[in-house]
Design a protein around this motif. Structure first.
Motif, short mmCIF file in Angstrom:
data_model
loop_
_atom_site.label_atom_id
_atom_site.label_comp_id
_atom_site.label_asym_id
_atom_site.label_seq_id
_atom_site.Cartn_x
_atom_site.Cartn_y
_atom_site.Cartn_z
N GLN A 142 51.80 38.79 51.74
CA GLN A 142 50.86 38.71 50.62
C GLN A 142 50.26 40.08 50.29
O GLN A 142 50.12 40.44 49.12
N LEU A 143 49.94 40.85 51.33
CA LEU A 143 49.41 42.20 51.10
C LEU A 143 50.47 43.10 50.47
O LEU A 143 50.14 43.95 49.63
N ALA A 144 51.73 42.92 50.84
CA ALA A 144 52.80 43.70 50.24
C ALA A 144 52.93 43.36 48.75
O ALA A 144 53.21 44.25 47.92
N LEU A 181 51.92 32.85 45.43
CA LEU A 181 52.58 34.06 44.92
C LEU A 181 52.20 34.31 43.46
O LEU A 181 51.89 35.44 43.08
N ALA A 182 52.19 33.24 42.65
CA ALA A 182 51.80 33.38 41.24
C ALA A 182 50.36 33.86 41.12
O ALA A 182 50.05 34.71 40.26
N TYR A 183 49.49 33.32 41.96
CA TYR A 183 48.08 33.74 41.93
C TYR A 183 47.95 35.22 42.29
O TYR A 183 47.22 35.97 41.62
N LEU A 184 48.63 35.65 43.34
CA LEU A 184 48.54 37.05 43.76
C LEU A 184 49.06 37.99 42.68
O LEU A 184 48.46 39.04 42.42
N ILE A 185 50.15 37.62 42.05
CA ILE A 185 50.72 38.47 41.00
C ILE A 185 49.78 38.55 39.81
O ILE A 185 49.49 39.63 39.28
N ASP A 186 49.28 37.39 39.37
CA ASP A 186 48.41 37.36 38.20
C ASP A 186 47.08 38.05 38.48
O ASP A 186 46.54 38.73 37.62
N ALA A 187 46.54 37.87 39.70
CA ALA A 187 45.26 38.47 40.04
C ALA A 187 45.37 39.96 40.32
O ALA A 187 44.34 40.62 40.49
N LEU A 230 35.98 42.48 40.87
CA LEU A 230 35.69 41.33 41.73
C LEU A 230 36.94 40.49 42.00
O LEU A 230 37.09 39.94 43.09
N THR A 231 37.83 40.40 41.03
CA THR A 231 39.07 39.65 41.24
C THR A 231 39.91 40.28 42.34
O THR A 231 40.42 39.59 43.23
N ILE A 232 40.06 41.60 42.29
CA ILE A 232 40.83 42.30 43.33
C ILE A 232 40.15 42.15 44.69
O ILE A 232 40.82 41.89 45.71
N ALA A 237 40.05 39.54 50.07
CA ALA A 237 39.23 38.81 51.05
C ALA A 237 39.89 37.50 51.44
O ALA A 237 39.93 37.13 52.63
N LEU A 238 40.47 36.78 50.48
CA LEU A 238 41.14 35.52 50.78
C LEU A 238 42.35 35.73 51.67
O LEU A 238 42.63 34.92 52.57
N ILE A 239 43.08 36.83 51.42
CA ILE A 239 44.27 37.11 52.23
C ILE A 239 43.89 37.47 53.66
O ILE A 239 44.42 36.92 54.63
#
Length: 265
Positions: A142-144, A181-187, A230-232, A237-239
């Motif tokens: 996820q961090l990658a 994955l979609a959330y991480l990409i969009d965020a 804040l989104t980033i 933080a969630l990861i």
């Protein structure tokens, strides 16, 4: 499901082909026209129809077209000829005749072609194999994804297309749900692009400011872009805290069992 999508697409195409000649040769409705439903609650109905149909049918294009059709009917007072004239002449034709809109369309087509070429050339697969050897944990995958999204800051559309294609094999290997994955990409895509000085967002925002130094205003506004910052922060933080809630937690729990997306393992 695939058959249903084909049927919806065919019906939409048939309707477009049927009504286009009528709209193309329809007479002009006049210089100034104010719909009876203008600035009323009914103006919210067409987008609501499109959104609800998209959620229910999972067919975005057909739902958007029906929403446009409902808006055209409200605009014309339920006149068939005026509806078709407004949708095609004042809608599609007017939008596609604008050089700015055509430029965006061409840009997106080129981006899609580049991503498709990268996939067919094996670039995504090669990076996936490399990442599988280096990344050992779900949090690392996820961090990658976030790190690659930050590196591709030129344009949010290009970011989504590229990061999604490249990181999907990696996140699948570590059983990260497609929803996550979609959330991480969009965020990552939009928030990074709207605070990056060198990006399509910076160019667009700078061009909207007339008589002032738009780029300087964009730079000074970065610390006040609380949505992006804040989104980033919340995404990282969630990861790191390994916290999920609501429907995302359900998707992640299913992914750990092998169901990366609903109904498919």
């Amino acid at each position: 499901m695939k058959r249903k999508r084909i049927i919806w697409g065919s019906l939409t195409m048939a309707l477009c082909l049927a009504v286009f000649p009528v709209a193309a040769f329809a007479a002009e409705t006049g210089a100034e026209y104010t719909p009876a439903l203008y600035a009323t609650f009914w103006g919210l109905v067409p987008p609501l129809v499109a959104i609800m149909l998209a959620l229910l049918t999972k067919e975005v294009y057909s739902s958007l077209f029906i929403g446009i059709l409902v808006g055209g009917l409200f605009y014309s007072g339920f006149s068939f000829e005026t509806t078709l004239t407004h949708i095609f002449n004042n809608g599609f034709v007017a939008v596609l005749s604008d050089s700015y809109n055509v430029g965006i369309l061409v840009f997106l087509v080129i981006l899609g072609a580049m991503v498709s070429l990268m996939n067919r050339a094996g670039g995504s697969a090669a990076f996936g194999h490399y990442a599988k050897e280096k990344i050992k944990t779900r949090a690392g995958a996820q961090l990658a994804t976030v790190a690659l999204g930050v590196l591709i800051f030129i344009d949010d559309y290009f970011n989504c297309l590229t990061v999604g294609s490249v990181m999907k094999p990696v996140t699948d290997e570590h059983k990260v749900s497609r929803a996550k994955l979609a959330y991480l990409i969009d965020a990552t895509a939009a928030p990074v692009c709207i605070i990056a000085p060198i990006s399509s967002w910076a160019a667009a925002v700078s061009g909207f400011v007339e008589g002032e130094d738009g780029f300087s205003i964009f730079i000074r506004a970065i610390p006040y872009n609380f949505y992006a910052i804040l989104t980033i922060f919340m995404m990282l933080a969630l990861i790191l805290m390994k916290v999920d809630f609501g429907p995302m937690k359900l998707h992640e729990d299913n992914a750990r069992k092998g169901e990366l997306r609903p109904g498919q393992k």
